[in-house]
Design an enzyme around this catalytic site. Structure first.
Site: not given
Length: 192
Positions: A8, A67, A139
């Site tokens: 991420d 992502e 996160d």
């Protein structure tokens, strides 16, 4: 039994999550965050690269999932996020890892069933799915959710392949070849 590293990305905090997939079973291997201080951007990117490289060296993943970039309201923030993503991707490619990208909405949909889920819902579901004793930080939970999304994508690809009478075993190379075949049909974005 592929090991999947989920990332991420962020210019200040980059979450990571590592899982092993054995059939439908997902095993938690590790997670955390690469934190950078308020240093200048090039120094932060250097720390992200070093951190991702260290994680790859420690866990020896077979696949790298990250992502996709989303459109932010602040152009400067979007550029910094893109640079952080690029840095993490370069670290993966330098270690010969195939890179798979997933939209945030798809990740949330896969893990929670709701494409607009908030961070707490993602944390809760990641904790349940991986049978963790405590919630990972936000996160890290997002990174684990990205890895879980890739694992589900592999599982779906195997089911589709078996239904179409393709001979696919559990060998990592065969799974990767299948994923690349799906990409060539335009269903995935794959780099590397």
């Amino acid at each position: 039994m592929p090991i999947i590293l989920g990332i991420d990305p962020g210019s200040r905090v980059t979450g990571y999550g590592v899982i092993r997939q054995t059939g439908r079973h997902l095993e938690y291997l590790g997670s955390g965050a690469i934190r950078t201080s308020v240093d200048d951007l090039p120094t932060r990117l250097k720390r992200i690269y070093a951190g991702v490289t260290e994680i790859i060296t420690q866990f020896h993943p077979d696949m790298f999932a990250i992502e996709q970039v989303f459109m932010a309201k602040n152009a400067d923030s979007a550029l910094k996020l893109g640079q952080a993503r690029g840095t993490a991707i370069v670290a993966a490619v330098n270690h010969d890892l195939p890179v798979f990208e997933y939209a945030a909405r798809l990740v949330k949909q896969t893990v929670t069933g709701i494409g607009s889920a908030d961070k707490i819902q993602v944390q809760d579901m990641v904790t349940r799915m991986l049978q963790l004793s405590s919630k990972p930080q936000a996160d890290a939970a997002d990174a684990l959710a990205i890895a879980i999304t890739h694992a589900h994508s592999i599982q779906h690809s195997l089911i589709v392949a078996k239904q179409s009478d393709q001979k696919v075993g559990s060998d990592k190379e065969q799974i990767l070849a299948l994923m690349k075949t799906r990409y060539s049909r335009g269903r995935f974005r794959l780099k590397g």
